[in-house]
Design a protein around this motif. Structure first.
Motif, PDB file in Angstrom:
ATOM      1  N   ARG A  21      -8.585 -10.316  13.483  1.00 53.69           N
ATOM      2  CA  ARG A  21      -9.208  -9.199  12.712  1.00 53.69           C
ATOM      3  C   ARG A  21      -9.515  -9.683  11.205  1.00 53.69           C
ATOM      4  O   ARG A  21     -10.506  -9.218  10.827  1.00 53.69           O
ATOM      5  CB  ARG A  21      -8.260  -8.008  12.594  1.00 53.69           C
ATOM      6  CG  ARG A  21      -8.492  -6.682  11.850  1.00 53.69           C
ATOM      7  CD  ARG A  21      -9.860  -5.999  12.539  1.00 53.69           C
ATOM      8  NE  ARG A  21      -9.434  -5.540  13.990  1.00 53.69           N
ATOM      9  CZ  ARG A  21      -8.563  -4.539  14.112  1.00 53.69           C
ATOM     10  NH1 ARG A  21      -8.485  -3.846  13.246  1.00 53.69           N
ATOM     11  NH2 ARG A  21      -8.443  -4.254  15.338  1.00 53.69           N
ATOM     12  N   SER A  25     -13.187  -9.966   9.685  1.00 57.06           N
ATOM     13  CA  SER A  25     -13.510  -8.903   8.692  1.00 57.06           C
ATOM     14  C   SER A  25     -14.357  -9.438   7.644  1.00 57.06           C
ATOM     15  O   SER A  25     -14.353 -10.599   7.192  1.00 57.06           O
ATOM     16  CB  SER A  25     -12.281  -8.441   8.162  1.00 57.06           C
ATOM     17  OG  SER A  25     -11.590  -7.787   9.071  1.00 57.06           O
ATOM     18  N   ASP A 118     -16.283  -4.419   5.608  1.00 61.64           N
ATOM     19  CA  ASP A 118     -15.202  -3.573   6.507  1.00 61.64           C
ATOM     20  C   ASP A 118     -14.420  -2.814   5.237  1.00 61.64           C
ATOM     21  O   ASP A 118     -13.800  -1.760   5.404  1.00 61.64           O
ATOM     22  CB  ASP A 118     -14.375  -4.497   7.248  1.00 61.64           C
ATOM     23  CG  ASP A 118     -14.779  -5.027   8.487  1.00 61.64           C
ATOM     24  OD1 ASP A 118     -15.321  -3.944   9.195  1.00 61.64           O
ATOM     25  OD2 ASP A 118     -15.170  -6.209   8.630  1.00 61.64           O
ATOM     26  N   ARG A 142     -17.564   3.483   3.801  1.00 62.70           N
ATOM     27  CA  ARG A 142     -16.469   2.536   3.746  1.00 62.70           C
ATOM     28  C   ARG A 142     -15.460   2.672   2.822  1.00 62.70           C
ATOM     29  O   ARG A 142     -15.662   3.254   1.825  1.00 62.70           O
ATOM     30  CB  ARG A 142     -17.438   1.316   3.452  1.00 62.70           C
ATOM     31  CG  ARG A 142     -18.391   0.733   4.376  1.00 62.70           C
ATOM     32  CD  ARG A 142     -17.775   0.562   5.899  1.00 62.70           C
ATOM     33  NE  ARG A 142     -18.778  -0.086   6.841  1.00 62.70           N
ATOM     34  CZ  ARG A 142     -19.295   0.594   7.760  1.00 62.70           C
ATOM     35  NH1 ARG A 142     -18.939   1.997   7.750  1.00 62.70           N
ATOM     36  NH2 ARG A 142     -20.193   0.125   8.567  1.00 62.70           N
ATOM     37  N   ILE A 219      -8.045  -2.790   7.506  1.00 62.52           N
ATOM     38  CA  ILE A 219      -8.510  -3.321   8.407  1.00 62.52           C
ATOM     39  C   ILE A 219      -7.945  -3.231   9.642  1.00 62.52           C
ATOM     40  O   ILE A 219      -8.329  -3.579  10.707  1.00 62.52           O
ATOM     41  CB  ILE A 219      -9.079  -4.920   8.082  1.00 62.52           C
ATOM     42  CG1 ILE A 219      -7.817  -5.798   7.770  1.00 62.52           C
ATOM     43  CG2 ILE A 219     -10.187  -4.805   6.854  1.00 62.52           C
ATOM     44  CD1 ILE A 219      -8.280  -7.216   7.691  1.00 62.52           C
ATOM     45  N   GLN A 221      -6.473  -0.774  11.329  1.00 64.75           N
ATOM     46  CA  GLN A 221      -6.624   0.881  11.501  1.00 64.75           C
ATOM     47  C   GLN A 221      -5.852   1.339  12.358  1.00 64.75           C
ATOM     48  O   GLN A 221      -5.064   2.667  12.360  1.00 64.75           O
ATOM     49  CB  GLN A 221      -8.001   1.239  11.705  1.00 64.75           C
ATOM     50  CG  GLN A 221      -8.349   2.888  11.721  1.00 64.75           C
ATOM     51  CD  GLN A 221      -7.946   3.358  10.456  1.00 64.75           C
ATOM     52  OE1 GLN A 221      -8.371   2.721   9.240  1.00 64.75           O
ATOM     53  NE2 GLN A 221      -7.573   4.693  10.087  1.00 64.75           N
TER      54      GLN A 221
END
Length: 388
Positions: A21, A25, A118, A142, A219, A221
């Motif tokens: 991730r 990102s 992101d 965002r 990031i 989530q």
């Protein structure tokens, strides 16, 4: 073993940390001063591979006492801050893809670029810049992380569409003061004249660390929603170094009537770029929107001429509004004249009546990869310019 592989091995022990991730990102950092230096250093060490940096300043000697990515040679050459940090980040980890925007967040960053991120991290020093970051992020849907430092004090906050809006937190008095701006260099000079340091590398490292930590949470989530992590959204972290105190206070406002946090959606992609002329763009917009008379609302006005109120002389300018002051300063006849002594003829909307159809969107002042707000008979439509 590469820097990225080493980062993944070291941090994989964090239960909530997903190395894929992080490496996938996209993060934008606005401001490359002391705070931005710390944020960029931490992002690189954590293994972020896609970073965009935005700043309009150049390196000065005063930056060297608190900015880990700048050198004396940078200051002597007055290098662009974006250029210097990009070089140092690549030296730390060659796997990082870093994009630079040497310009003002208020006018030179396309909304399409922000929408591709992101998370955005603000490392700026004034309300106007924060307001502009917030406006872009809310329109793009965002989240963004804000940090501020002054002397031995610092703060960090998080703003997310639908939850917390910087403009809503300002209140009437704060909104009225938005026009007052002082660059980081100006703050430093003011404090040096008073015999004190504007800030320290310590407070920059503390707040920069908190900002990156909050960006990491944003990031991840799923972990946030599961309650494994707690975001700073709606609260403000306060650090005071002189007496070493910290606290977290409520900082949340999201008014239904605030136009600043209006999300621009849906967004329609196009093949248009800022190299197309106004005439070409309007023609394509008629087909894209199905409207015979589309109107483009400009983020910044376009000024074709100014007139001296003293003698009535007209001077052709043909510049975006943000460039007019510098143009006036450079013009022999108008040099030293007060802005209030000039009448400015401007356009805030581009439509079929716009007299300079041969100009490109770039010449009018629209940044690359922007999203155009188009007024039609059926309401507003949002058209994204092509990245290339």
């Amino acid at each position: 073993m590469s820097n990225l592989e080493l980062t993944a091995d070291v941090f994989s022990g964090l239960s909530w940390f997903r190395k894929d991730r992080v490496s996938e990102s996209r993060v934008m950092v606005v401001g490359c001063g002391a705070l931005g230096n710390e944020v960029l250093k931490n992002l690189t060490l954590f293994g972020f591979k896609h970073i965009v940096v935005v700043d309009f300043d150049r390196v000065e000697p005063s930056n060297l006492t608190r900015s880990v990515l700048f050198t004396a040679d940078d200051a002597r050459q007055q290098r662009k801050k974006t250029e210097a940090v990009a070089e140092r980040i690549k030296a730390m980890n060659a796997d990082v893809e870093i994009e630079t925007v040497y310009g003002d967040i208020a006018y030179d960053v396309g909304l399409g670029l922000v929408r591709s991120m992101d998370v955005v991290i603000g490392c700026v020093d004034n309300r106007w810049a924060r307001y502009c970051i917030n406006r872009l992020c809310m329109r793009a849907g965002r989240p963004w992380v804000d940090g501020g430092i002054d002397g031995l004090e610092g703060t960090a906050r998080v703003f997310r569409p639908g939850e917390n809006c910087y403009a809503c937190n300002l209140g009437p008095e704060g909104l009225n003061q938005l026009a007052r701006r002082m660059s980081c260099a100006g703050i430093i000079r003011r404090n040096e004249e008073a015999g004190r340091a504007a800030t320290t590398p310590i407070v920059a490292s503390v707040i920069g660390a908190v900002e990156v930590q909050e960006a990491l949470k944003l990031i991840h989530q799923e972990q946030l929603e599961a309650g494994e992590l707690t975001s700073l959204c709606g609260r403000m972290f306060c650090y005071e170094g002189q007496h070493l105190t910290t606290k977290t206070v409520n900082f949340k406002a999201y008014d239904a009537d605030c136009a600043v946090h209006e999300c621009w959606e849906p967004v329609v992609s196009s093949t248009l770029t800022t190299k197309h002329t106004v005439a070409e763009v309007l023609q394509d917009l008629r087909q894209l929107t199905g409207d015979s008379a589309p109107r483009i609302t400009l983020n910044d006005c376009f000024v074709d001429w100014v007139e001296s109120r003293i003698d009535g002389q007209q001077i052709q300018v043909m510049k975006p509004g943000r460039a007019v002051a510098d143009y006036i300063e450079q013009h022999t006849h108008l040099r030293g004249a007060l802005q209030s002594a000039l009448y400015q003829h401007e356009y805030r909307v581009i439509d079929d009546a716009f007299p300079y159809q041969e100009l490109t969107l770039d010449q009018v002042g629209i940044p690359a990869w922007d999203i155009l707000q188009i007024s039609t008979e059926r309401g507003d439509v949002y058209i994204e310019l092509s990245k290339t």
